[in-house]
Design a protein around this motif. Structure first.
Motif, PDB file in Angstrom:
ATOM      1  N   SER A   1      42.094  47.912  43.346  1.00  0.00           N
ATOM      2  CA  SER A   1      41.515  46.921  44.244  1.00  0.00           C
ATOM      3  C   SER A   1      40.827  45.806  43.461  1.00  0.00           C
ATOM      4  O   SER A   1      41.326  45.329  42.451  1.00  0.00           O
ATOM      5  CB  SER A   1      40.560  47.597  45.220  1.00  0.00           C
ATOM      6  N   LEU A   2      39.635  45.395  43.912  1.00  0.00           N
ATOM      7  CA  LEU A   2      38.967  44.252  43.298  1.00  0.00           C
ATOM      8  C   LEU A   2      38.391  44.566  41.923  1.00  0.00           C
ATOM      9  O   LEU A   2      37.953  43.664  41.225  1.00  0.00           O
ATOM     10  CB  LEU A   2      37.844  43.771  44.228  1.00  0.00           C
ATOM     11  N   LEU A   3      38.405  45.816  41.509  1.00  0.00           N
ATOM     12  CA  LEU A   3      37.854  46.162  40.210  1.00  0.00           C
ATOM     13  C   LEU A   3      38.736  45.687  39.066  1.00  0.00           C
ATOM     14  O   LEU A   3      38.397  45.848  37.906  1.00  0.00           O
ATOM     15  CB  LEU A   3      37.635  47.670  40.109  1.00  0.00           C
TER      16      LEU A   3
ATOM     17  N   SER B   1      42.649  33.176  44.196  1.00  0.00           N
ATOM     18  CA  SER B   1      43.870  32.960  44.979  1.00  0.00           C
ATOM     19  C   SER B   1      44.157  34.151  45.880  1.00  0.00           C
ATOM     20  O   SER B   1      44.502  33.994  47.054  1.00  0.00           O
ATOM     21  CB  SER B   1      45.064  32.730  44.038  1.00  0.00           C
ATOM     22  N   SER B   2      43.995  35.369  45.343  1.00  0.00           N
ATOM     23  CA  SER B   2      44.289  36.569  46.113  1.00  0.00           C
ATOM     24  C   SER B   2      43.352  36.721  47.299  1.00  0.00           C
ATOM     25  O   SER B   2      43.782  36.986  48.424  1.00  0.00           O
ATOM     26  CB  SER B   2      44.196  37.799  45.215  1.00  0.00           C
TER      27      SER B   2
ATOM     28  N   ASN C   1      46.266  42.093  49.675  1.00  0.00           N
ATOM     29  CA  ASN C   1      46.907  40.954  49.016  1.00  0.00           C
ATOM     30  C   ASN C   1      47.204  41.306  47.565  1.00  0.00           C
ATOM     31  O   ASN C   1      46.406  41.994  46.907  1.00  0.00           O
ATOM     32  CB  ASN C   1      46.005  39.718  49.041  1.00  0.00           C
ATOM     33  N   MET C   2      48.318  40.813  47.051  1.00  0.00           N
ATOM     34  CA  MET C   2      48.650  40.982  45.645  1.00  0.00           C
ATOM     35  C   MET C   2      49.093  39.636  45.082  1.00  0.00           C
ATOM     36  O   MET C   2      50.132  39.116  45.456  1.00  0.00           O
ATOM     37  CB  MET C   2      49.759  42.013  45.458  1.00  0.00           C
TER      38      MET C   2
ATOM     39  N   PRO D   1      45.050  42.452  42.842  1.00  0.00           N
ATOM     40  CA  PRO D   1      44.978  42.804  44.262  1.00  0.00           C
ATOM     41  C   PRO D   1      43.625  42.497  44.891  1.00  0.00           C
ATOM     42  O   PRO D   1      42.614  42.334  44.209  1.00  0.00           O
ATOM     43  CB  PRO D   1      45.217  44.313  44.233  1.00  0.00           C
ATOM     44  N   SER D   2      43.611  42.422  46.195  1.00  0.00           N
ATOM     45  CA  SER D   2      42.384  42.442  46.977  1.00  0.00           C
ATOM     46  C   SER D   2      42.700  43.140  48.288  1.00  0.00           C
ATOM     47  O   SER D   2      43.857  43.193  48.715  1.00  0.00           O
ATOM     48  CB  SER D   2      41.846  41.018  47.230  1.00  0.00           C
TER      49      SER D   2
END
Length: 336
Positions: free
Chosen positions: A6-8, A50-51, A75-76, A151-152
């Motif tokens: 994920s966001l990490l 952007s993601s 999102n990727m 990713p997000s």
């Protein structure tokens, strides 16, 4: 580099800097350390902005008064074919105390997204009266771990208001893992212009405008890496993005197609906080809150997608063309 989820992804990229001889980079002096770290980190912050700015809509049709939808969206943002984001030219003429070990004056080196290894630099400097002579290998990036996307993921809720207006909100509670904390929130509005046309009910398409704001903040505890002596060491991250888009979609009962074009803008700031004791010199050099990394993005974005509606259960997916091309997908539950 540790497993990333994920966001990490961004925080682990920052960790790569911390664990890749940051002690020696600081020994080259603050100017050189800041210049290199800025070039190294800029692409990954651009990719995350952007993601996280995608996924604001899955239809050009605004929900009616009282209609709602709750979505889980991922999102990727891909950088697999963005070679310019995976490397940068390090020209030693732009640095005060850094030279390449092989004697060359410029070479391609990895960013936090890249996979270039084996680039050694020599630090030869006098910092605060201390002579420094060190040889270090520059860090590689995410592609060296076969990771080619940023990713997000988040929860998003939408509710219909009056006169073709829809209010949106997105949220990700702070994730706490391996000394990292990352979370974000956002708000948006969608307004359907075709609602104001006399022939709205017989038009085959719906046309809307969408505005969305997303805020991300996070921290990473550098002391957990034991990379360099000091106290209260952390990386603090703040990102803000805005997106403005025009959207059009079909108005069929089960499956619909949509697309949009617009403009995205964003800013990011990464603060390197705490005290850092550089031990590559005979007498330790201590830096306090050494520097901040600031970055901006802006550009045109466009996407196409499809949404499947089966009663209160819906699925959607779309592909965005931008500086970082992105795939967005969602599972939705809604009424009306």
């Amino acid at each position: 580099m540790k497993k990333i989820f994920s966001l990490l992804v961004l925080v682990c990229s920052l960790q790569a800097v911390a664990q890749s001889n940051i002690n020696d980079l600081l020994a080259a002096g603050l100017n050189d350390a800041e210049k290199f770290t800025t070039a190294y980190m800029t692409p990954v912050s651009e990719g995350l902005m952007s993601s996280m700015s995608n996924g604001w809509y899955n239809s050009g049709k605004a929900k009616p008064l009282g209609g709602f939808e709750i979505s889980i969206i991922g999102n990727m943002a891909s950088f697999k074919n963005n070679d310019d984001k995976k490397a940068f030219v390090l020209n030693t003429a732009d640095y005060e105390n850094i030279q390449f070990q092989d004697g060359s004056t410029s070479n391609l080196v990895s960013t936090a997204l890249g996979d270039i290894e084996g680039q050694n630099i020599v630090i030869s400097a006098t910092v605060n009266g201390n002579n420094v002579n060190e040889t270090i290998e520059l860090p590689s990036g995410l592609a060296s771990e076969n990771i080619n996307f940023i990713p997000s993921a988040f929860i998003q809720a939408s509710v219909g208001l009056i006169k073709g207006t829809e209010l949106k909100a997105r949220f990700l509670p702070k994730i706490d893992a391996d000394g990292s904390k990352v979370g974000f929130y956002g708000v948006g509005l969608q307004h359907e212009f075709t609602k104001h046309l006399p022939a709205d009910k017989i038009l085959p398409v719906a046309i809307s405008g969408v505005i969305g704001y997303t805020h991300l903040d996070g921290t990473y505890n550098l002391e957990s890496t034991n990379a360099i002596s000091g106290a209260n060491q952390s990386l603090d991250l703040v990102m803000n993005t805005w997106v403005f888009q025009a959207v059009v979609s079909t108005k069929l009962p089960i499956i619909n197609f949509y697309g949009g074009i617009g403009y995205v803008t964003g800013t990011s700031e990464i603060d390197v906080l705490g005290t850092y004791e550089v031990s590559a010199t005979p007498l330790p050099i201590t830096y306090t809150d050494p520097f901040s990394l600031n970055n901006k993005i802006s550009g045109v974005t466009g996407n196409v997608g499809a949404k499947l509606k089966l009663g209160f259960f819906r699925l959607h997916a779309d592909y965005t063309l931008a500086e970082f091309n992105s795939l967005s997908f969602g599972v939705n539950f809604g009424f009306r």
